[in-house]
Every structure is written in C-alpha cells, then in structure tokens.
Write a protein that holds these residues in place. Structure first.
Motif, PDB file in Angstrom:
ATOM      1  N   PHE A 150       9.266   1.463  -4.130  1.00 37.55           N
ATOM      2  CA  PHE A 150      10.234   2.139  -3.286  1.00 37.55           C
ATOM      3  C   PHE A 150       9.614   2.462  -1.933  1.00 37.55           C
ATOM      4  CE2 PHE A 150      13.099   4.156  -6.783  1.00 37.55           C
ATOM      5  CZ  PHE A 150      13.427   2.881  -7.218  1.00 37.55           C
ATOM      6  N   PRO A 151      10.319   2.179  -0.852  1.00 34.46           N
ATOM      7  CA  PRO A 151       9.802   2.524   0.476  1.00 34.46           C
ATOM      8  C   PRO A 151       9.806   4.029   0.691  1.00 34.46           C
ATOM      9  CG  PRO A 151      12.049   1.728   0.649  1.00 34.46           C
ATOM     10  CD  PRO A 151      11.637   1.533  -0.786  1.00 34.46           C
ATOM     11  N   THR A 152       9.010   4.464   1.654  1.00 38.31           N
ATOM     12  CA  THR A 152       8.980   5.882   2.011  1.00 38.31           C
ATOM     13  C   THR A 152       9.479   6.030   3.440  1.00 38.31           C
ATOM     14  OG1 THR A 152       6.686   5.685   2.767  1.00 38.31           O
ATOM     15  CG2 THR A 152       7.037   6.348   0.480  1.00 38.31           C
ATOM     16  N   GLY A 153       9.725   7.254   3.839  1.00 32.70           N
ATOM     17  CA  GLY A 153      10.215   7.496   5.188  1.00 32.70           C
ATOM     18  C   GLY A 153      11.633   8.000   5.192  1.00 32.70           C
ATOM     19  N   ALA A 154      12.036   8.579   6.320  1.00 32.31           N
ATOM     20  CA  ALA A 154      13.350   9.224   6.430  1.00 32.31           C
ATOM     21  C   ALA A 154      14.497   8.243   6.283  1.00 32.31           C
ATOM     22  CB  ALA A 154      13.455   9.958   7.768  1.00 32.31           C
ATOM     23  N   ASP A 155      14.285   6.956   6.609  1.00 34.68           N
ATOM     24  CA  ASP A 155      15.375   5.998   6.570  1.00 34.68           C
ATOM     25  C   ASP A 155      15.393   5.168   5.288  1.00 34.68           C
ATOM     26  OD1 ASP A 155      13.061   4.659   7.092  1.00 34.68           O
ATOM     27  OD2 ASP A 155      13.921   3.311   8.603  1.00 34.68           O
ATOM     28  N   ALA A 156      14.585   5.533   4.295  1.00 35.60           N
ATOM     29  CA  ALA A 156      14.544   4.786   3.034  1.00 35.60           C
ATOM     30  C   ALA A 156      15.874   4.922   2.306  1.00 35.60           C
ATOM     31  CB  ALA A 156      13.400   5.278   2.163  1.00 35.60           C
ATOM     32  N   ARG A 157      16.455   3.820   1.901  1.00 34.61           N
ATOM     33  CA  ARG A 157      17.779   3.819   1.278  1.00 34.61           C
ATOM     34  C   ARG A 157      17.729   3.994  -0.240  1.00 34.61           C
ATOM     35  NH1 ARG A 157      19.319   5.280   5.372  1.00 34.61           N
ATOM     36  NH2 ARG A 157      19.777   3.995   7.172  1.00 34.61           N
ATOM     37  N   VAL A 158      16.560   3.750  -0.841  1.00 37.96           N
ATOM     38  CA  VAL A 158      16.411   3.882  -2.289  1.00 37.96           C
ATOM     39  C   VAL A 158      15.381   4.967  -2.554  1.00 37.96           C
ATOM     40  CG1 VAL A 158      15.891   2.701  -4.456  1.00 37.96           C
ATOM     41  CG2 VAL A 158      16.940   1.430  -2.567  1.00 37.96           C
ATOM     42  N   ARG A 159      15.780   5.984  -3.326  1.00 37.29           N
ATOM     43  CA  ARG A 159      14.905   7.127  -3.577  1.00 37.29           C
ATOM     44  C   ARG A 159      14.790   7.383  -5.085  1.00 37.29           C
ATOM     45  NH1 ARG A 159      14.532  10.510   1.028  1.00 37.29           N
ATOM     46  NH2 ARG A 159      14.985   9.259   2.869  1.00 37.29           N
ATOM     47  N   LEU A 160      13.680   7.931  -5.485  1.00 42.39           N
ATOM     48  CA  LEU A 160      13.498   8.360  -6.865  1.00 42.39           C
ATOM     49  C   LEU A 160      14.033   9.775  -7.023  1.00 42.39           C
ATOM     50  CD1 LEU A 160      12.243   8.000  -9.717  1.00 42.39           C
ATOM     51  CD2 LEU A 160      10.127   8.974  -8.764  1.00 42.39           C
ATOM     52  N   SER A 161      14.938   9.971  -7.972  1.00 45.10           N
ATOM     53  CA  SER A 161      15.466  11.308  -8.237  1.00 45.10           C
ATOM     54  C   SER A 161      14.418  12.128  -8.986  1.00 45.10           C
ATOM     55  CB  SER A 161      16.736  11.208  -9.087  1.00 45.10           C
ATOM     56  OG  SER A 161      17.309  12.485  -9.289  1.00 45.10           O
ATOM     57  N   PRO A 162      14.228  13.394  -8.624  1.00 49.60           N
ATOM     58  CA  PRO A 162      13.248  14.214  -9.339  1.00 49.60           C
ATOM     59  C   PRO A 162      13.685  14.516 -10.766  1.00 49.60           C
ATOM     60  CG  PRO A 162      14.489  15.550  -7.789  1.00 49.60           C
ATOM     61  CD  PRO A 162      14.886  14.125  -7.539  1.00 49.60           C
ATOM     62  N   ALA A 163      12.720  14.774 -11.605  1.00 46.80           N
ATOM     63  CA  ALA A 163      12.971  15.159 -12.994  1.00 46.80           C
ATOM     64  C   ALA A 163      11.865  16.118 -13.412  1.00 46.80           C
ATOM     65  CB  ALA A 163      13.001  13.942 -13.903  1.00 46.80           C
ATOM     66  N   THR A 164      12.156  16.975 -14.381  1.00 48.45           N
ATOM     67  CA  THR A 164      11.172  17.947 -14.827  1.00 48.45           C
ATOM     68  C   THR A 164      11.442  18.337 -16.273  1.00 48.45           C
ATOM     69  OG1 THR A 164      10.126  20.082 -14.304  1.00 48.45           O
ATOM     70  CG2 THR A 164      12.524  19.968 -14.101  1.00 48.45           C
ATOM     71  N   THR A 165      10.401  18.836 -16.929  1.00 47.45           N
ATOM     72  CA  THR A 165      10.569  19.461 -18.241  1.00 47.45           C
ATOM     73  C   THR A 165      10.397  20.975 -18.128  1.00 47.45           C
ATOM     74  OG1 THR A 165       8.214  19.086 -18.713  1.00 47.45           O
ATOM     75  CG2 THR A 165       9.787  17.414 -19.499  1.00 47.45           C
ATOM     76  N   GLU A 166      10.209  21.469 -16.905  1.00 44.72           N
ATOM     77  CA  GLU A 166      10.002  22.896 -16.673  1.00 44.72           C
ATOM     78  C   GLU A 166      11.339  23.599 -16.450  1.00 44.72           C
ATOM     79  OE1 GLU A 166       7.264  23.563 -13.526  1.00 44.72           O
ATOM     80  OE2 GLU A 166       5.742  22.221 -14.355  1.00 44.72           O
ATOM     81  N   LEU A 167      11.643  24.542 -17.290  1.00 39.98           N
ATOM     82  CA  LEU A 167      12.910  25.256 -17.215  1.00 39.98           C
ATOM     83  C   LEU A 167      13.046  26.032 -15.910  1.00 39.98           C
ATOM     84  CD1 LEU A 167      15.542  26.042 -18.650  1.00 39.98           C
ATOM     85  CD2 LEU A 167      14.295  27.937 -19.717  1.00 39.98           C
ATOM     86  N   LYS A 168      11.951  26.574 -15.404  1.00 43.74           N
ATOM     87  CA  LYS A 168      11.996  27.351 -14.165  1.00 43.74           C
ATOM     88  C   LYS A 168      12.498  26.502 -13.002  1.00 43.74           C
ATOM     89  CE  LYS A 168       9.140  30.233 -11.130  1.00 43.74           C
ATOM     90  NZ  LYS A 168       7.774  30.798 -10.908  1.00 43.74           N
TER      91      LYS A 168
END
Length: 345
Positions: A150-168
């Motif tokens: 996945f490319p990085t930068g402000a204009d990147a069209r494809v992003r990884l959605s965050p995920a967590t196992t932390e309830l907080k």
C-alpha cells in the motif's frame, strides 16, 4: 480473465447488537460511513463489487487505477469506499459518484476522490484463497500485504483500516461516531470469512438524541390524520431548517395529535431549508405537507447525520413543553472527528 475468487461472492455481514462484546475472542474495527466494496484483481483487470453484487468500477476510476498500480497482480480485498471531506466523511459526495454520465464521474473523481479503506484480505498476492482461514490469520496476512504494497502519503487511495483487540481503543472509536464513523464492528478472531452470513461479525451503532421543532406534518396516505412529523432546527441567523421526519406514531394518539397540529396550521413552517426541495430524500409526496407555527418541541432519537440532517427516520421519545423552540439549534447535530482517525483525510 480468472479472478482468484468469483466476483459474485457476497461479503460477510454483521448482526446488530446493543453493546460491545467483551473478551479476547473479539477484534474491533471502526465502522466506516461509506459503501461496502469487494475489490478483485487479475493482472491488468480490476473489478469492484458492491454489497449487493453490483459493479462499481465505472463510478470509481481513481480506485481502479490505484489498485491496478499495486505490485501484486492477483488479490481480493474487502473494504469500504469513502470520500473524506473536512473533519469527516462526506456520504452525500459518495452518493453523487453513482452517476450515469462518464464525464460527470470523471469530474467528481478529480474533485472528490474516494479512498478504499481495506479491512480484510480474501486472496493473497499468489491468488490463494484465505476465506477458510480464521480472522487472526487473515488480519496478519493483510497487515503484511499492506506494509509491502500500500502506498503512503496524503493522496494514497488505498488505506489499511485500523483494528485492535484493546477494549479501551475500541471505546474511543465508538465515541467518535458521527463525523467519520457509523459505529463499531466486532469480529470473531477464530472465525473464517462467513460470506453472506451474519455469524462472525456484529455491529454496534449508538443512538443520539436531539430536541427539534415540529415545523410541519404530513397526513397519512389513506386517512385524514397525521402520518409523520417534519422536524426543524434553527441556525445562527434564526432560520428554521428542515432536518428530517419522525413517523411510527402511536395509532391511539393520532386523532388527538391531528387536532392539535391542525390548530397550528398556517404558520411560517420552515424559513430555511424546507421539505420538497430537490434532494435524495424527496418523494412523490414531498410537497404535500402542512406548515405549522413553530410552537411544539419533541425529543427524538437518531442514528446518523448527513449534510446537516437525519439520514434515516427518527423515533419519538417525548414531547418537550418545557423547551423553547428557539433553543433547538443545529449545534446538536455537530460532532467532531477523533484525532485518532485524522490519517484518513
């Protein structure tokens, strides 16, 4: 052309629950306010499919181009198409992209470019299916895939959605619902990809409340009694804007309520945005409403706001004779984006 998986594969769906499920068995993710999208690639061919299985590629050429530019030649991703704007996501701008004219789509793709926020990997860069693997393995594979490709930068069209196992952190995302998020998703970490089913994923959507002026009403289709209330909120200039409706009124209360409303007919109604204007909420009966004197206030519950109005119908909680109509302002609908989600813009 042979995509790694069939393009009519139905996406995994979520069952609605009232509370965030607890325990190590769950992974939490933001519920983005956009269009669900499965993305398929086979060499130079890219296909986008909606939740209902409809093709989306012609409406989002910038996403097709971004996926075609990734180094892997074969893969299948599950994600959400969104359009960032200001402090959050612009669902109305996303709706505008579904347009029959190619020239219009091209113009909007340049003016309001979309993002594909990816939260699952269904086939890897070798084209091998991962749908039978548990989520914990698919998520690890997705993170490796994203880091490499996945490319990085402000204009990147494809992003990884965050995920967590932390309830907080999950609760922090849940508290940001309103500007970028539509709720919270919880997925079973030991479950395979349940295509078309609601067995491995749940969604939690908070209900918010607002005090609104009853600026008008519509009669029921077949009876000369109230069918729905038209709700309004004041802006800083004192104009009353139509922000949605409330139906589902109790049948036993409708006769008395109809008489009460008819006694107020003839008032100014909405002095700002009014029902019946051209919008995606218009119906064949959108002009058949009765303006009222702005004297009645109701408290309603709602789930989401788009372009300064309730996206769906609201539920009546109670009448507020103690509340002055002028106290019912649009400020009730404003909600800021969590700084933790600022990377999407």
């Amino acid at each position: 052309m042979a995509f790694p998986l069939r393009t009519d594969l139905p996406p995994m769906e979520a069952a609605s629950v009232d509370a965030i499920p607890l325990g190590d068995a769950w992974q939490y993710e933001p519920k983005w306010d956009g269009f669900r999208c499965l993305a398929f690639r086979d060499d130079g061919e890219v296909e986008l499919r909606s939740k209902a299985g409809q093709p989306l590629a012609r409406y989002f050429p910038e996403i097709v181009q971004a996926l075609a530019a990734l180094r892997p030649k074969r893969f299948v991703l599950d994600g959400e198409l969104v359009v960032p704007s200001g402090e959050g996501l612009d669902f109305d701008a996303l709706l505008q992209r579904i347009h029959p004219a190619a020239s219009r789509v091209k113009k909007l793709a340049a003016e309001t470019p979309a993002r594909l926020v990816v939260f699952d990997l269904l086939a890897d860069e070798r084209g091998a299916s991962l749908v039978e693997r548990p989520l914990r393995e698919r998520r690890a594979a997705l993170e490796r895939f994203a880091q490499k490709n996945f490319p990085t930068g402000a204009d990147a069209r494809v992003r990884l959605s965050p995920a967590t196992t932390e309830l907080k952190l999950a609760r922090k995302w849940f508290g940001a619902v309103g500007a970028s998020l539509d709720g919270l998703i919880a997925k079973r970490r030991d479950a395979s990809y349940a295509a078309g089913e609601r067995t491995a994923m749940v969604k939690i959507k908070p209900l918010r409340t607002a005090d609104c002026v009853v600026g008008g009403f519509r009669y029921a289709e077949k009876k000369k009694e109230v069918g729905s209330l038209l709700l309004g909120l004041y802006d800083a200039d004192g104009k009353l804007h139509h922000v949605g409706f409330c139906s589902g009124l109790k049948a036993a209360e409708k006769p008395a309520l109809t008489r009460k409303l008819e006694a107020l007919v003839g008032g100014p109604g909405f002095t700002g945005r009014a029902p019946g204007g051209p919008s995606r909420w218009s119906t064949k009966r959108s002009s058949e409403w009765q303006p009222l004197e702005p004297k009645l206030v109701v408290e309603v519950s709602f789930d989401h706001v788009t372009a300064g109005r309730f996206r769906h119908g609201t539920s009546l909680l109670r009448w507020r004779p103690d509340k002055a109509p002028r106290q019912c302002t649009l400020e009730q609908l404003h909600q800021k984006t969590s700084r933790a989600l600022a990377w999407l813009r």
